[in-house]
Write a protein that holds these residues in place. Sequence first.
Motif, PDB file in Angstrom:
ATOM      1  N   LYS A  16       0.832  -1.209   0.000  1.00  0.00           N
ATOM      2  CA  LYS A  16       0.000   0.000   0.000  1.00  0.00           C
ATOM      3  C   LYS A  16       0.871   1.265   0.000  1.00  0.00           C
ATOM      4  O   LYS A  16       0.697   2.158   0.824  1.00  0.00           O
ATOM      5  CB  LYS A  16      -0.962   0.003   1.200  1.00  0.00           C
ATOM      6  CG  LYS A  16      -2.026  -1.097   1.118  1.00  0.00           C
ATOM      7  CD  LYS A  16      -3.004  -1.028   2.271  1.00  0.00           C
ATOM      8  CE  LYS A  16      -4.193  -1.930   2.061  1.00  0.00           C
ATOM      9  NZ  LYS A  16      -3.837  -3.324   1.780  1.00  0.00           N
ATOM     10  N   LYS A  39      -3.918  13.065  -5.224  1.00  0.00           N
ATOM     11  CA  LYS A  39      -3.836  12.387  -6.518  1.00  0.00           C
ATOM     12  C   LYS A  39      -2.579  12.728  -7.317  1.00  0.00           C
ATOM     13  O   LYS A  39      -2.392  12.214  -8.411  1.00  0.00           O
ATOM     14  CB  LYS A  39      -5.057  12.717  -7.365  1.00  0.00           C
ATOM     15  CG  LYS A  39      -6.373  12.266  -6.774  1.00  0.00           C
ATOM     16  CD  LYS A  39      -6.581  10.772  -6.910  1.00  0.00           C
ATOM     17  CE  LYS A  39      -6.852  10.372  -8.334  1.00  0.00           C
ATOM     18  NZ  LYS A  39      -7.135   8.918  -8.471  1.00  0.00           N
ATOM     19  N   CYS A  59      -4.366   6.450  -7.796  1.00  0.00           N
ATOM     20  CA  CYS A  59      -4.875   6.131  -6.463  1.00  0.00           C
ATOM     21  C   CYS A  59      -4.737   7.382  -5.593  1.00  0.00           C
ATOM     22  O   CYS A  59      -4.180   8.389  -6.023  1.00  0.00           O
ATOM     23  CB  CYS A  59      -4.093   4.962  -5.852  1.00  0.00           C
ATOM     24  SG  CYS A  59      -2.317   5.254  -5.789  1.00  0.00           S
ATOM     25  N   ARG A  60      -5.247   7.310  -4.365  1.00  0.00           N
ATOM     26  CA  ARG A  60      -5.146   8.431  -3.432  1.00  0.00           C
ATOM     27  C   ARG A  60      -4.073   8.127  -2.399  1.00  0.00           C
ATOM     28  O   ARG A  60      -3.955   7.005  -1.920  1.00  0.00           O
ATOM     29  CB  ARG A  60      -6.485   8.673  -2.742  1.00  0.00           C
ATOM     30  CG  ARG A  60      -7.562   9.229  -3.662  1.00  0.00           C
ATOM     31  CD  ARG A  60      -8.918   9.278  -2.986  1.00  0.00           C
ATOM     32  NE  ARG A  60      -8.860   9.947  -1.698  1.00  0.00           N
ATOM     33  CZ  ARG A  60      -9.323   9.430  -0.560  1.00  0.00           C
ATOM     34  NH1 ARG A  60      -9.864   8.217  -0.552  1.00  0.00           N
ATOM     35  NH2 ARG A  60      -9.256  10.109   0.557  1.00  0.00           N
ATOM     36  N   ASP A  83      -6.311   4.825  -0.684  1.00  0.00           N
ATOM     37  CA  ASP A  83      -7.449   4.330  -1.460  1.00  0.00           C
ATOM     38  C   ASP A  83      -6.962   3.968  -2.853  1.00  0.00           C
ATOM     39  O   ASP A  83      -6.354   4.786  -3.536  1.00  0.00           O
ATOM     40  CB  ASP A  83      -8.549   5.381  -1.552  1.00  0.00           C
ATOM     41  CG  ASP A  83      -9.757   4.886  -2.343  1.00  0.00           C
ATOM     42  OD1 ASP A  83     -10.052   3.683  -2.248  1.00  0.00           O
ATOM     43  OD2 ASP A  83     -10.386   5.684  -3.041  1.00  0.00           O
ATOM     44  N   ASP A  84      -7.229   2.732  -3.253  1.00  0.00           N
ATOM     45  CA  ASP A  84      -6.784   2.259  -4.558  1.00  0.00           C
ATOM     46  C   ASP A  84      -7.911   1.472  -5.214  1.00  0.00           C
ATOM     47  O   ASP A  84      -7.866   0.257  -5.329  1.00  0.00           O
ATOM     48  CB  ASP A  84      -5.534   1.386  -4.403  1.00  0.00           C
ATOM     49  CG  ASP A  84      -4.883   1.071  -5.749  1.00  0.00           C
ATOM     50  OD1 ASP A  84      -5.315   1.665  -6.757  1.00  0.00           O
ATOM     51  OD2 ASP A  84      -3.965   0.248  -5.780  1.00  0.00           O
ATOM     52  N   THR A  85      -8.936   2.199  -5.629  1.00  0.00           N
ATOM     53  CA  THR A  85     -10.123   1.552  -6.212  1.00  0.00           C
ATOM     54  C   THR A  85      -9.826   0.921  -7.559  1.00  0.00           C
ATOM     55  O   THR A  85     -10.576   0.068  -8.024  1.00  0.00           O
ATOM     56  CB  THR A  85     -11.260   2.563  -6.375  1.00  0.00           C
ATOM     57  OG1 THR A  85     -10.780   3.682  -7.149  1.00  0.00           O
ATOM     58  CG2 THR A  85     -11.734   3.060  -5.016  1.00  0.00           C
ATOM     59  N   ASN A  86      -8.705   1.322  -8.214  1.00  0.00           N
ATOM     60  CA  ASN A  86      -8.360   0.760  -9.510  1.00  0.00           C
ATOM     61  C   ASN A  86      -7.577  -0.534  -9.397  1.00  0.00           C
ATOM     62  O   ASN A  86      -7.267  -1.171 -10.401  1.00  0.00           O
ATOM     63  CB  ASN A  86      -7.534   1.766 -10.328  1.00  0.00           C
ATOM     64  CG  ASN A  86      -8.353   2.979 -10.727  1.00  0.00           C
ATOM     65  OD1 ASN A  86      -9.523   2.857 -11.061  1.00  0.00           O
ATOM     66  ND2 ASN A  86      -7.749   4.150 -10.680  1.00  0.00           N
ATOM     67  N   ASN A  87      -7.227  -0.906  -8.172  1.00  0.00           N
ATOM     68  CA  ASN A  87      -6.479  -2.143  -7.976  1.00  0.00           C
ATOM     69  C   ASN A  87      -7.453  -3.308  -7.870  1.00  0.00           C
ATOM     70  O   ASN A  87      -8.186  -3.429  -6.890  1.00  0.00           O
ATOM     71  CB  ASN A  87      -5.618  -2.055  -6.707  1.00  0.00           C
ATOM     72  CG  ASN A  87      -4.864  -3.334  -6.440  1.00  0.00           C
ATOM     73  OD1 ASN A  87      -4.611  -4.110  -7.361  1.00  0.00           O
ATOM     74  ND2 ASN A  87      -4.512  -3.565  -5.190  1.00  0.00           N
ATOM     75  N   ASN A  88      -7.445  -4.164  -8.875  1.00  0.00           N
ATOM     76  CA  ASN A  88      -8.365  -5.300  -8.900  1.00  0.00           C
ATOM     77  C   ASN A  88      -7.757  -6.567  -8.323  1.00  0.00           C
ATOM     78  O   ASN A  88      -8.354  -7.631  -8.405  1.00  0.00           O
ATOM     79  CB  ASN A  88      -8.807  -5.575 -10.345  1.00  0.00           C
ATOM     80  CG  ASN A  88      -9.613  -4.424 -10.906  1.00  0.00           C
ATOM     81  OD1 ASN A  88     -10.428  -3.823 -10.210  1.00  0.00           O
ATOM     82  ND2 ASN A  88      -9.365  -4.093 -12.164  1.00  0.00           N
ATOM     83  N   ASP A  90      -7.123  -8.923  -5.631  1.00  0.00           N
ATOM     84  CA  ASP A  90      -7.560  -9.354  -4.315  1.00  0.00           C
ATOM     85  C   ASP A  90      -6.455 -10.200  -3.706  1.00  0.00           C
ATOM     86  O   ASP A  90      -6.080 -11.233  -4.252  1.00  0.00           O
ATOM     87  CB  ASP A  90      -8.846 -10.179  -4.435  1.00  0.00           C
ATOM     88  CG  ASP A  90      -9.396 -10.592  -3.083  1.00  0.00           C
ATOM     89  OD1 ASP A  90      -8.741 -10.326  -2.053  1.00  0.00           O
ATOM     90  OD2 ASP A  90     -10.482 -11.193  -3.054  1.00  0.00           O
TER      91      ASP A  90
END
Length: 201
Positions: A16, A39, A59-60, A83-88, A90
């Motif tokens: 992270k 950003k 990401c942020r 925050d990393d909403t673009n990281n798919n 899992d």
Amino acid sequence: MSSTVSYLLEKLPHLKQLTLFFMPQSFAPDRYEIEADEKCVTFVRKDNASDTTTVSFDCRIDTTQIRSEIKDDVYRLTLPIIDDTNNNNDESNDFPTATESNVTKYSLIKCRFCEQSIYNRSSTQYSHMTRIYPLPSEYWLELSDMWFCCQSHQMEYNAKEIRAKHNALLLGKLFIILHAENVESNAVHLTLRTVDDEYSV
């Protein structure tokens, strides 16, 4: 007019964090100051505010926890990701599922290209697997020095590469490890490593 600069941005999703290396060509790095946003990061030359370089992220980041250092004419920033909403990716996908860890599921293991049998439970020529162990995430050995909060603990820990276990299948998402006594003798051909080619197997 902006001066010539180079930079390298490294993203480490499992840690992270982002690592940003900023390398100005015409001026020393200490002649730049940092303006950080969630950003992006902007390097502004202290004696010329029009000379700027902005590096944007997908990401942020936490702007209150940025760490920086200058060494060998390189400005290095460590940027924690919040925050990393673009990281798919899992992280749980790095480990085998319960179904994949069922030893009875593996009665036959063969090469997907030539279909050569590597392990066959019905054969009596070699030992049979009785256990399955999940392998850790890829690059675990490189990250193991981050497992400890005290240097003394790290010095006492001697990380070694994972070795095969007799009658056990070590199972990961990208690799499997089998003991030699669990592999058909004619299934694989090994070439000893040489000094000229450290990647030969």
